[in-house]
Enzyme design. Structure first.
Site, PDB file in Angstrom:
ATOM      1  N   LYS A   1       0.841  -1.199   0.000  1.00  0.00           N
ATOM      2  CA  LYS A   1       0.000   0.000   0.000  1.00  0.00           C
ATOM      3  C   LYS A   1       0.879   1.254   0.000  1.00  0.00           C
ATOM      4  CE  LYS A   1      -0.271  -0.281   5.043  1.00  0.00           C
ATOM      5  NZ  LYS A   1      -1.111  -0.706   6.186  1.00  0.00           N
TER       6      LYS A   1
ATOM      7  N   ARG B   1     -11.040  -0.322  14.361  1.00  0.00           N
ATOM      8  CA  ARG B   1     -10.817   0.451  13.138  1.00  0.00           C
ATOM      9  C   ARG B   1     -11.767  -0.035  12.050  1.00  0.00           C
ATOM     10  NH1 ARG B   1      -4.729   0.673  10.776  1.00  0.00           N
ATOM     11  NH2 ARG B   1      -5.171  -1.516  10.406  1.00  0.00           N
TER      12      ARG B   1
ATOM     13  N   TYR C   1      13.321  31.474   4.189  1.00  0.00           N
ATOM     14  CA  TYR C   1      12.207  32.257   4.750  1.00  0.00           C
ATOM     15  C   TYR C   1      12.508  32.727   6.169  1.00  0.00           C
ATOM     16  CZ  TYR C   1       9.362  30.667   0.832  1.00  0.00           C
ATOM     17  OH  TYR C   1       8.884  30.439  -0.423  1.00  0.00           O
TER      18      TYR C   1
ATOM     19  N   MET D   1       9.371  24.249  -0.166  1.00  0.00           N
ATOM     20  CA  MET D   1       8.560  23.233  -0.819  1.00  0.00           C
ATOM     21  C   MET D   1       9.392  22.347  -1.748  1.00  0.00           C
ATOM     22  SD  MET D   1       4.998  23.964  -2.710  1.00  0.00           S
ATOM     23  CE  MET D   1       3.724  22.758  -2.811  1.00  0.00           C
TER      24      MET D   1
END
Ligand SMILES: *Cc1c(COP(=O)(O)O)cnc(C)c1O
Length: 373
Positions: A41, A139, A264, A312
């Site tokens: 997954k 769950r 930043y 980013m």
């Protein structure tokens, strides 16, 4: 055509031999009577599910498991014949995709089974399902009860459904709690078998339980993390190998005079005249943003601390002490540690999360490069 992995310096390098090695270790450890459902997954825990699926199948996986229908459909498109399993919930309105594509689905109500039976009937197929039992995790699945047993028994009367398996999931809250869950699961299976229900597969163990609790392996295990070389178990010293290396290359060098800030908010200021490397990876590649003032890369064998706010798509490292540093030089973000690089385990600690989070959060943007001897 240039290969995709050559189009960017920031890339995830996946050692398929290490995945094969880990898969073999688990297969040998659990023996011939226990099937291995390899969990891939979250894009194969960041390694790229399409890229790693064949090596897992070739190394003995009986099933490949994903969490969602979308993940299963992506794999199905690439591999028409692999046995695929969805661990998570698929809403009724989407169940027909699972049936159409021969994907084994997790269910936990009679109404889901009836829905799937109707769909499979129209398709003239037999839809395979595994039933999820909630033994404490709360769950997915129903708690063992007389009414749940009744629902399951009725599923066996549906002509277009094959109840192939039954499973639960351990919370790993401690040996005593785990034992309680396992007992509850076994008792419920016994109740069902007494009613004539049969299950080809019964499973409760993830990576940690597979290794640490041989008594809970039943006849199928569902390891994920361990296949990628993530060590969470502690009972034996299984020689698994980390499969992932995360690398980039320096895009620019800046001489920053003492006292000057960068990135930043200028949150880092040079304490000395410094040489700073710009690196083309950032939090949008899945690198934890909270690695500021903690993260580092290895450049030319030397630790270069990340400095300033992680952006980013880029970040900066102090390479003042790196000999012969130049543009284009390789920087190792995560490695196996032998070159001093940050392992996934260390990254998890520094970013205050777990190892699965560190690898699964690596986004699709960095290309994956597969190596196999
Ligand atoms: C993710 C998952 C696993 C695999 O977990 P690991 O800790 O990575 O081995 C097994 N079972 C279920 C239900 C899961 O969701």
């Amino acid at each position: 055509m240039t290969k995709k992995e050559e189009l960017r310096d920031t890339k995830v390098i996946v050692d398929l031999d290490n995945i094969a090695h880990n898969m073999k270790l688990i297969d040998d450890l659990t023996g011939p009577d226990v099937a291995v459902m390899a969990v891939i997954k979250a894009n194969g825990y960041g390694h790229g599910s399409i890229g790693i699926a064949p090596v897992l199948m070739e190394s003995g996986a009986a099933y490949l498991a994903v969490a969602t229908l979308t993940e299963a459909l992506e794999l199905r498109e690439a591999y028409p014949d692999y046995p695929l399993f969805i661990l998570g919930h698929t809403p009724d309105r989407l169940l027909h995709f699972a049936a159409e594509q021969d994907i084994t689905q997790t269910i936990f109500t009679l109404s889901q089974a009836e829905k799937l039976d109707e769909i499979a009937g129209k398709l003239q197929k037999k839809a395979k399902v595994h039933i999820k039992v909630d033994t404490g995790f709360h769950r997915l699945g129903q708690t063992p009860s007389e009414s749940f047993a009744e629902e399951i028994a009725k599923m066996y009367q549906l002509k277009n459904i094959e109840v192939e398996g039954i499973f639960s999931h351990l919370a790993l809250a401690g040996a005593e709690e785990d034992e309680k869950q396992y007992r509850l699961f076994c008792d419920f299976i016994q109740t069902l078998e007494d009613r004539g229900c049969t299950f080809k597969y019964k499973h409760i163990a993830d990576s940690i339980a597979t290794v640490d609790y041989p008594q809970y392996r039943m006849n199928m295990v569902r390891p994920g993390a361990v296949l990628y070389g993530m060590r969470g178990f502690d009972s034996i010293d299984l020689p698994i190998r980390q499969a992932m290396t995360f690398k980039t290359a320096i895009s620019q060098l800046h001489a920053i005079p003492k006292g000057e800030g960068l990135s930043y908010d200028y949150l880092w200021k040079a304490q000395r005249d410094s040489l700073i490397a710009t690196l083309p990876f950032g939090y949008a590649d899945g690198y934890p943003r909270n690695m500021r003032d903690k993260g580092y890369v290895i450049v030319n064998g030397v630790k270069a601390p990340l400095v300033g706010v992680i952006c980013m798509d880029q970040c900066m490292a102090d390479v003042t002490d790196v000999p012969d540093v130049c543009c284009g030089m390789e920087a190792v973000i995560y490695g196996d540690g032998q070159d001093g690089s940050m392992t996934i385990a260390e990254a998890a600690e520094l970013a205050e999360t777990n190892k699965n989070d560190i690898i699964a959060r690596i986004t699709a943007r960095p290309p994956r490069q597969y190596i196999r001897k």
